[in-house]
Scaffold this motif. Sequence first.
Motif, PDB file in Angstrom:
ATOM      1  N   ILE A 145     -14.662  28.724  26.912  1.00 17.00           N
ATOM      2  CA  ILE A 145     -13.973  29.066  28.149  1.00 17.00           C
ATOM      3  C   ILE A 145     -12.859  30.070  27.899  1.00 17.00           C
ATOM      4  O   ILE A 145     -12.282  30.123  26.826  1.00 17.00           O
ATOM      5  CB  ILE A 145     -13.381  27.824  28.853  1.00 17.00           C
ATOM      6  CG1 ILE A 145     -12.255  27.209  28.013  1.00 17.00           C
ATOM      7  CG2 ILE A 145     -14.449  26.821  29.213  1.00 17.00           C
ATOM      8  CD1 ILE A 145     -11.310  26.327  28.786  1.00 17.00           C
ATOM      9  N   SER A 146     -12.577  30.839  28.919  1.00 12.96           N
ATOM     10  CA  SER A 146     -11.350  31.612  28.984  1.00 12.96           C
ATOM     11  C   SER A 146     -10.358  30.699  29.687  1.00 12.96           C
ATOM     12  O   SER A 146     -10.643  30.203  30.781  1.00 12.96           O
ATOM     13  CB  SER A 146     -11.582  32.886  29.809  1.00 12.96           C
ATOM     14  OG  SER A 146     -10.383  33.285  30.441  1.00 12.96           O
ATOM     15  N   VAL A 147      -9.198  30.452  29.069  1.00 18.47           N
ATOM     16  CA  VAL A 147      -8.202  29.560  29.657  1.00 18.47           C
ATOM     17  C   VAL A 147      -7.816  30.039  31.048  1.00 18.47           C
ATOM     18  O   VAL A 147      -7.739  29.255  31.998  1.00 18.47           O
ATOM     19  CB  VAL A 147      -6.968  29.441  28.736  1.00 18.47           C
ATOM     20  CG1 VAL A 147      -5.832  28.717  29.427  1.00 18.47           C
ATOM     21  CG2 VAL A 147      -7.350  28.725  27.447  1.00 18.47           C
ATOM     22  N   LEU A 148      -7.609  31.332  31.192  1.00 19.33           N
ATOM     23  CA  LEU A 148      -7.222  31.894  32.489  1.00 19.33           C
ATOM     24  C   LEU A 148      -8.319  31.665  33.524  1.00 19.33           C
ATOM     25  O   LEU A 148      -8.050  31.197  34.628  1.00 19.33           O
ATOM     26  CB  LEU A 148      -6.908  33.383  32.361  1.00 19.33           C
ATOM     27  CG  LEU A 148      -6.473  34.089  33.639  1.00 19.33           C
ATOM     28  CD1 LEU A 148      -5.187  33.462  34.195  1.00 19.33           C
ATOM     29  CD2 LEU A 148      -6.258  35.565  33.378  1.00 19.33           C
ATOM     30  N   ARG A 149      -9.563  31.943  33.169  1.00 21.23           N
ATOM     31  CA  ARG A 149     -10.678  31.742  34.127  1.00 21.23           C
ATOM     32  C   ARG A 149     -10.825  30.261  34.481  1.00 21.23           C
ATOM     33  O   ARG A 149     -11.093  29.919  35.634  1.00 21.23           O
ATOM     34  CB  ARG A 149     -11.978  32.292  33.536  1.00 21.23           C
ATOM     35  CG  ARG A 149     -13.195  32.027  34.418  1.00 21.23           C
ATOM     36  CD  ARG A 149     -14.294  33.031  34.189  1.00 21.23           C
ATOM     37  NE  ARG A 149     -15.572  32.591  34.701  1.00 21.23           N
ATOM     38  CZ  ARG A 149     -15.895  32.427  35.963  1.00 21.23           C
ATOM     39  NH1 ARG A 149     -15.002  32.632  36.897  1.00 21.23           N
ATOM     40  NH2 ARG A 149     -17.106  32.045  36.319  1.00 21.23           N
TER      41      ARG A 149
END
Length: 120
Positions: free
Chosen positions: A107-111
């Motif tokens: 995962i992208s933390v922001l996404r």
Amino acid sequence: MAKRVLVVEDNELNLKLFCDLLRAHGHEVMAVRDGRDVVEQARAFMPDLVIMDIHLPHVSGLDLIIALKADPALAVAPIMAVTAYAGKGDEDRIREAGAEAYVSKPISVLRFIEQVNALL
């Protein structure tokens, strides 16, 4: 106001990451490692959002999404599927099962947080 998020994930590192991120953003979190316990735990917790791993031992995350959406008390909670299994057509199958969002691992933390916020 804190929202209640049920996290269904069998990988300890991912589970810790998801729960830590959610708690850091002020949410109340319940972690479930065994998919066989999901519906019962969800009924007890009454989440505002479910984060669902698709590849779980003993039961498929897809089957759990269908079961949660079939339960009148739980059907209103949006489901965000999170999976490393991102083959052709998988996102369509996951959405058809009832998931409102889909995020692939890693995962992208922001996404991840953007998707959580959009669903809540």
